[in-house]
Design an enzyme around this catalytic site. Structure first.
Site, PDB file in Angstrom:
ATOM      1  N   GLU A 273      66.989 -15.645  13.317  1.00  0.00           N
ATOM      2  CA  GLU A 273      65.567 -15.525  12.974  1.00  0.00           C
ATOM      3  C   GLU A 273      65.324 -15.682  11.478  1.00  0.00           C
ATOM      4  O   GLU A 273      66.089 -15.164  10.656  1.00  0.00           O
ATOM      5  CB  GLU A 273      65.052 -14.156  13.427  1.00  0.00           C
ATOM      6  CG  GLU A 273      63.590 -13.904  13.143  1.00  0.00           C
ATOM      7  CD  GLU A 273      63.107 -12.564  13.675  1.00  0.00           C
ATOM      8  OE1 GLU A 273      61.890 -12.328  13.652  1.00  0.00           O
ATOM      9  OE2 GLU A 273      63.950 -11.755  14.108  1.00  0.00           O
TER      10      GLU A 273
ATOM     11  N   GLU B 112      54.981  -9.160  19.211  1.00  0.00           N
ATOM     12  CA  GLU B 112      55.608  -8.325  18.192  1.00  0.00           C
ATOM     13  C   GLU B 112      54.584  -8.012  17.107  1.00  0.00           C
ATOM     14  O   GLU B 112      54.768  -8.339  15.937  1.00  0.00           O
ATOM     15  CB  GLU B 112      56.843  -9.025  17.610  1.00  0.00           C
ATOM     16  CG  GLU B 112      57.787  -8.058  16.917  1.00  0.00           C
ATOM     17  CD  GLU B 112      58.972  -8.756  16.264  1.00  0.00           C
ATOM     18  OE1 GLU B 112      60.110  -8.370  16.576  1.00  0.00           O
ATOM     19  OE2 GLU B 112      58.759  -9.666  15.448  1.00  0.00           O
TER      20      GLU B 112
END
Length: 279
Positions: free
Chosen positions: A155, A256
């Site tokens: 990520e 998220e």
């Protein structure tokens, strides 16, 4: 197209945090979702007692939701201490101790995506030394993920909130994906495309999607500014997800975002109930 055409899961480490961990899967199910994801829930230990692992597994199973993503141990999240695998000494050892524990938990719940946060730059340590350590540990993580038939996710975070984190662009994260796949020959490392982080870095999101959509193993969203629910900021998230679909991505989209000054159960009014269950 739009939101109704996506498969959403809820990140239980940023939503429903007003509830104890073991109550969150059921709360997500009550809100209409059939899938959840988690950061590593035990920020103080990479190796919790088996009873704690069993309790979390049972809570997810009893709620009838699928675990679709799990982070390896990564230190304090949310917070400045992001990632452990490239940090020499104790943190790296904690990451290694966590690899099989996290993989086994994921496997027991049919979870096929494991996220490995790279880790901050450390004062007094050469970046090349940290990068070599990171590759060594990511190879171990990729092999553990392969053992359970899972994808290893890499990520990119964002520079304003994580100034010491070195992967703050899509090309930087994908470059690590390539190095891991080359080192292992497994081909199971993939890009985690977090549209909030990339937007905070000022990246051209349609271009990122066009270039890397087909190489993406998971997507996460929050609006910007504010990291709130879609519609609270200015990102055209429905259009961006539509572009992702056209690029070849057909996986999960993780919610998220922060719920704001309201209970998490009330933070999904942008998404019709019928669109919350995986089809």
């Amino acid at each position: 197209m739009g939101f109704a055409d996506q498969r959403f899961n809820v990140n239980l480490s940023i939503l429903f945090t007003e509830l104890p961990l073991l109550e969150r899967p059921a709360a997500a199910a009550a809100a209409g979702f059939t899938a959840v994801e988690l950061w590593w829930p035990w920020i103080d230990t990479p190796t919790p007692a088996q009873s704690e692992l069993d309790d979390l597994r049972k809570a997810i199973e009893d709620a009838g939701v699928q675990l679709t993503g799990l982070n390896f141990y990564a230190g304090q999240l949310p917070g400045p201490d992001r990632g452990a695998l490239s940090v020499p000494g104790e943190e790296s050892e904690r990451f290694r101790a966590n690899i099989d524990v996290a993989a086994d938990l994921a496997a027991s719940l049919g979870c096929a995506a494991l996220n490995a946060l790279y880790g901050n730059r450390i004062e007094g340590v050469e970046p090349a030394e940290q990068d070599a350590l990171a590759l060594e540990n990511l190879v171990l993580a990729a092999r553990a993920a392969s053992r359970i038939g899972a994808t290893l996710l890499i990520e990119a975070l964002n520079q304003p909130e994580s100034p010491r984190y070195p992967l703050v662009s899509a090309p930087a994260a994908v470059g690590v994906v390539d190095r891991v796949n080359e080192a292992t020959g497994l081909g199971n490392a993939a890009f985690l495309m977090d549209l909030y982080h990339l937007s905070m870095n000022g990246e051209d999101l349609p271009s990122v999607i066009e270039r890397y959509g087909a190489r993406t193993g998971h997507v996460q969203i929050a609006d910007n500014p504010g990291r709130g629910a879609p519609g609270t900021g200015s990102l055209p998230l429905a259009d961006l997800l539509d572009l992702l679909g056209k690029s070849g991505y057909d996986g999960w989209v993780g919610l998220e975002y922060k719920p704001g000054d309201r209970p998490s159960a009330e933070a999904f009014d942008w998404l019709p109930v019928r669109a919350r269950a995986a089809r």
